[in-house]
Design a protein around this motif. Structure first.
Motif, short mmCIF file in Angstrom:
data_model
loop_
_atom_site.label_atom_id
_atom_site.label_comp_id
_atom_site.label_asym_id
_atom_site.label_seq_id
_atom_site.Cartn_x
_atom_site.Cartn_y
_atom_site.Cartn_z
N THR A 193 0.83 -1.20 0.00
CA THR A 193 0.00 0.00 0.00
C THR A 193 0.87 1.25 0.00
N MET A 194 0.25 2.39 -0.23
CA MET A 194 0.97 3.64 -0.42
C MET A 194 1.86 4.01 0.77
N ASP A 195 1.47 3.64 1.98
CA ASP A 195 2.25 4.00 3.16
C ASP A 195 3.62 3.32 3.18
N GLN A 196 3.80 2.27 2.40
CA GLN A 196 5.08 1.57 2.33
C GLN A 196 5.99 2.09 1.23
N MET A 197 5.50 3.07 0.49
CA MET A 197 6.23 3.59 -0.67
C MET A 197 7.63 4.10 -0.32
N PRO A 198 7.83 4.88 0.74
CA PRO A 198 9.19 5.37 1.04
C PRO A 198 10.20 4.24 1.21
N GLU A 199 9.79 3.15 1.82
CA GLU A 199 10.70 2.03 2.01
C GLU A 199 10.95 1.29 0.71
N VAL A 200 9.91 1.15 -0.10
CA VAL A 200 10.03 0.45 -1.38
C VAL A 200 11.00 1.17 -2.31
#
Length: 209
Positions: A193-200
């Motif tokens: 989901t979008m909240d994991q984007m910085p880590e991805v």
């Protein structure tokens, strides 16, 4: 069974975005007893709208509904939902085009290889009649094993992923809400989901959005 279809699909610059007479013939041959009326400007379309049971359009304005008492279906070839300013209901269905995935996937794959294989630099060297083996090889990357993140993992995004998977990529699909992974995913692939984007993004080699 819908009997009256009103078509208003025109574009002044892109020929493929226009509904043509041969398209009407094909449609009527496929659907028995279907009456297809083609409009070429909005005034004609709005005049005929009260009798239409279904319309095929690029866009539809909310205020037009008051002039469409028999309307049961709004169909558009467009994939984006922002051109149809109407919410579906029990008595009105809205259908968007679902054929764009492969066309866009081919363009995406082409763009990735354009950069991975330094096509632009190679073309420049070719024009200069230089065999710049070292300079070209320093710029070349392999897509195999690359981490590819697809931001927006709907119909088009999943098609892009399916086309990329045989090249040995590790895929991450990003959506607003969590969904089950598609069947073609391997163990290393994931949907987040979008909240994991910085880590991805820390491990992303190619970002598609």
């Amino acid at each position: 069974m819908l009997k009256k279809l009103l078509v208003y699909l025109t574009h002044p610059y892109v020929d493929a975005w226009n509904f043509k007479p041969e398209h009407k013939d094909i449609l009527q041959a496929q659907v028995a007893d279907l009456e297809v009326t083609v409009c070429y400007h909005s005034r004609d379309f709005l005049q005929r709208l009260p009798d239409a049971e279904a319309v095929a359009v690029w866009y539809f304005k909310k205020e037009w509904l008051a002039n469409a008492p028999r309307l049961k279906l709004i169909a558009t070839p467009a994939a984006g939902k922002d051109w149809i300013d109407v919410e579906p209901s029990k008595n009105l269905k809205i259908s968007h085009g679902g054929f764009h995935g492969m066309m866009i996937a081919e363009s995406v794959v082409g763009a990735i290889f354009y950069f991975c294989k330094a096509f632009s630099f190679s073309a420049t060297m070719q024009k200069q009649k230089k065999w710049a083996t070292k300079k070209v090889s320093d710029r070349i990357q392999s897509l195999y094993g690359a981490n590819v993140t697809i931001l927006g993992f709907g119909k088009i995004g999943t098609t892009i992923g399916n086309v990329l998977k045989p090249f040995g990529c590790t895929l991450t699909g990003v959506k607003r809400t969590s969904i089950p992974p598609p069947e073609y995913f391997s163990e290393e692939d994931r949907v987040v989901t979008m909240d994991q984007m910085p880590e991805v993004l820390k491990t992303t080699d190619h970002l598609i959005f």
